[in-house]
Structures are given as C-alpha cells and as structure tokens.
Design a protein around this motif. Structure first.
Motif, short mmCIF file in Angstrom:
data_model
loop_
_atom_site.label_atom_id
_atom_site.label_comp_id
_atom_site.label_asym_id
_atom_site.label_seq_id
_atom_site.Cartn_x
_atom_site.Cartn_y
_atom_site.Cartn_z
N GLY A 70 0.78 -1.23 0.00
CA GLY A 70 0.00 0.00 0.00
C GLY A 70 0.81 1.28 0.00
N VAL A 71 2.15 1.18 0.17
CA VAL A 71 2.96 2.40 0.05
C VAL A 71 2.89 2.85 -1.41
N PRO A 72 2.54 4.10 -1.68
CA PRO A 72 2.33 4.54 -3.07
C PRO A 72 3.56 4.35 -3.95
N GLY A 73 3.32 3.82 -5.14
CA GLY A 73 4.36 3.74 -6.17
C GLY A 73 5.17 2.46 -6.17
N LEU A 74 5.16 1.69 -5.08
CA LEU A 74 5.97 0.48 -5.00
C LEU A 74 5.44 -0.57 -5.97
N ASP A 75 6.21 -0.88 -6.99
CA ASP A 75 5.74 -1.86 -7.98
C ASP A 75 6.71 -3.01 -8.21
N THR A 76 7.88 -3.00 -7.53
CA THR A 76 8.92 -3.98 -7.82
C THR A 76 9.76 -4.24 -6.56
N TYR A 77 10.18 -5.51 -6.39
CA TYR A 77 11.23 -5.85 -5.43
C TYR A 77 12.43 -6.39 -6.18
N LEU A 78 13.60 -5.74 -5.99
CA LEU A 78 14.86 -6.27 -6.51
C LEU A 78 15.42 -7.20 -5.45
N THR A 79 15.57 -8.46 -5.78
CA THR A 79 15.95 -9.44 -4.78
C THR A 79 16.69 -10.62 -5.40
N ALA A 80 17.60 -11.19 -4.59
CA ALA A 80 18.26 -12.44 -4.96
C ALA A 80 17.65 -13.61 -4.20
N GLY A 81 16.69 -13.32 -3.32
CA GLY A 81 16.12 -14.37 -2.49
C GLY A 81 16.93 -14.68 -1.25
N SER A 82 18.15 -14.15 -1.19
CA SER A 82 19.08 -14.42 -0.09
C SER A 82 20.16 -13.36 -0.10
N VAL A 93 21.66 -15.30 -5.75
CA VAL A 93 20.59 -16.09 -6.36
C VAL A 93 20.83 -17.59 -6.20
N ASP A 94 22.07 -18.05 -6.26
CA ASP A 94 22.33 -19.48 -6.06
C ASP A 94 21.68 -19.98 -4.77
N ASP A 95 21.82 -19.21 -3.72
CA ASP A 95 21.30 -19.57 -2.41
C ASP A 95 19.80 -19.29 -2.31
N GLY A 96 19.31 -18.28 -3.03
CA GLY A 96 17.94 -17.82 -2.87
C GLY A 96 16.95 -18.32 -3.89
N LEU A 97 17.37 -19.20 -4.79
CA LEU A 97 16.51 -19.60 -5.91
C LEU A 97 15.18 -20.19 -5.43
N GLY A 98 15.24 -21.04 -4.41
CA GLY A 98 14.01 -21.65 -3.90
C GLY A 98 13.05 -20.63 -3.33
N GLU A 126 2.11 -8.60 -4.61
CA GLU A 126 1.74 -8.13 -5.96
C GLU A 126 2.89 -7.48 -6.72
N PRO A 127 3.82 -6.76 -6.04
CA PRO A 127 4.90 -6.13 -6.82
C PRO A 127 5.71 -7.17 -7.60
N ARG A 128 6.20 -6.73 -8.72
CA ARG A 128 6.98 -7.59 -9.61
C ARG A 128 8.28 -8.02 -8.94
N LEU A 129 8.67 -9.27 -9.15
CA LEU A 129 9.99 -9.74 -8.72
C LEU A 129 11.00 -9.42 -9.81
N LEU A 130 12.01 -8.65 -9.44
CA LEU A 130 13.14 -8.32 -10.33
C LEU A 130 14.34 -9.01 -9.72
N VAL A 131 14.85 -10.04 -10.38
CA VAL A 131 15.87 -10.88 -9.77
C VAL A 131 17.26 -10.40 -10.15
N GLY A 132 18.08 -10.14 -9.13
CA GLY A 132 19.46 -9.73 -9.36
C GLY A 132 20.29 -9.96 -8.11
N GLY A 133 21.58 -10.12 -8.30
CA GLY A 133 22.50 -10.36 -7.20
C GLY A 133 23.13 -11.74 -7.35
N GLY A 134 24.25 -11.80 -8.05
CA GLY A 134 24.86 -13.10 -8.30
C GLY A 134 24.08 -13.92 -9.32
N LEU A 135 23.30 -13.24 -10.14
CA LEU A 135 22.49 -13.92 -11.15
C LEU A 135 23.38 -14.42 -12.29
#
Length: 229
Positions: free
Chosen positions: A139-151, A155-160, A175-184
């Motif tokens: 609900g914070v205005p404008g938030l549409d994406t999370y940049l994350t490696a999962g860990s 990403v090797d560690d966070g894939l699951g 609901e925000p889009r997952l944008l995957v990055g960090g050791g990808l």
C-alpha cells in the motif's frame, strides 16, 4: 514486445547507457559508487543519460553503504531535484535497527515522489522477515517492484525462495513484480522463467572487464537472447 521478459542493466554513465540499450536492455538502474553497492548519482549524470537513451531509467536514492536511511531530508531533497530534472522512476529501500522496513524513511521518500513508480531494492534480502516486510510495505504509493536475490548470499542460495514467492503473487504484499538480481547467472534463467518470473537485473554480468570497464553491449545482448529464447 510488451510481454517479453524485462532486462534491467546498471549504468554509471551515458556510455554505459548507450551500450546497454544497444544490447537490448529494457530499463536502466542509475547509480554511482559501486564500491558502496550503488549510491544516488549526480544530477548531471542523470541528465546526460536521459539525453543519451530513450528507455526507462530507475534512479537510486541512497546516501551511504548499508541499509539504514541516514539523512532522510537529504534523500527527499535528492528525490525532488531528480524529479525536477525529469526522473520518473526510482530505487530505494531502508531497514531499521530491528531488520524491519524503516517505514518513516520509506514513506517520506515515497511521498516526495508523488506517485512515481519505484523498486524496493535488495534490503529485502537482509530483512528479519521477508514476509513481514512485504506486508508492512503493502500500500505504500508507487511500490511496484522488489529487486531481490532471495538471499543475502545471492541467487544461487535464494533460488528456492524466489520460486516460492513467485507462486504467491496473488497474496497481499506479493503483488509487486519480482526483479531478480544479485549473483544472477545465465543458468538460473530457465528456473526463474519457468516459475513465471519475468524480470532480471544485471550489473557485473554486463561488464566482462569488471566495474572499472564499461558495459558491453555484446554481454547485454547475450542476456537478451537468453531471455527471449
């Protein structure tokens, strides 16, 4: 074109931006000082990049290394100055001392953006609870994406974790889009795409010569081709 996977590339200057767009990047993340994991770029750098390319730009709002907000008034001033220069999309994310989202700082910066879209960056990977953070930020205005490696380890560690979160996109906070990055790496893409994740973020992978070298359009094109295959 609209349903193809999004490829975001880190750009430090106009040369990077031109090379990234030529290689097939859909969007750029603009930062300075990668030794500190990316800080707010100077206004003149934003202006030069905006003049050099015509793809969307997400501009980092971050004053120092780490995940504390620091000078929130300064961040707000930077956001307002960048908006005045024409910036329309941003990247930021702050944690408090408990490992939860710093809601005061996040809301202050989001308010200064007046509805501009923004990414909560990899601070989520250092949060005490990813799920609690998402629900608190819902609900914070404008938030549409999370940049994350999962860990925090990449990403090797966070894939699951990433695959599991992709399966929860209908839940509140997811609901925000997952944008995957960090050791990808390229070999992560089949798993991510198979889980329905349609956005990736590369920095070092776009620079075979390291961070002291510019973005390689050929390296970006390799990712573009892998995403489109």
């Amino acid at each position: 074109m609209s349903n193809r996977a999004l490829l975001e590339v880190i750009a430090l200057d106009a040369q990077d931006a031109v090379a990234a767009q030529a290689g097939g990047a859909d969007r750029l993340e603009l930062v300075t000082d990668m030794a500190a994991d990316g800080l707010t770029p100077p206004l003149k750098t934003f202006a030069a990049i905006r003049a050099a390319v015509d793809i969307p730009l997400r501009v980092m709002l971050r004053a120092a290394d780490g995940f504390a907000a620091g000078d929130v008034d300064g961040l707000v001033r930077d956001a307002e100055a960048l908006r005045g220069e024409g910036a329309e999309e941003f990247v930021f994310g702050f944690l408090d001392e408990t490992g939860g989202p710093d809601l005061v700082a996040v809301r202050a910066v989001a308010s200064a953006l007046a509805g501009c879209r923004w990414t909560f960056h990899r601070a989520i990977d250092r949060a005490a609870s990813r799920d609690a953070l998402r629900k608190e930020l819902a609900g914070v205005p404008g938030l549409d994406t999370y940049l994350t490696a999962g860990s925090p380890l990449g990403v090797d560690d966070g894939l699951g974790v990433l695959v599991a979160e992709a399966g929860r996109r209908d839940e509140p906070g997811y609901e925000p889009r997952l944008l995957v990055g960090g050791g990808l790496a390229l070999d992560h893409l089949p798993t991510l795409l198979g889980a329905g994740i349609d956005a990736v973020h590369i920095g070092g992978a776009a620079r075979p010569g390291g961070w002291s070298a510019p973005v390689s359009s050929a390296a970006v094109a390799e990712w573009r081709d892998a995403l489109d295959a």
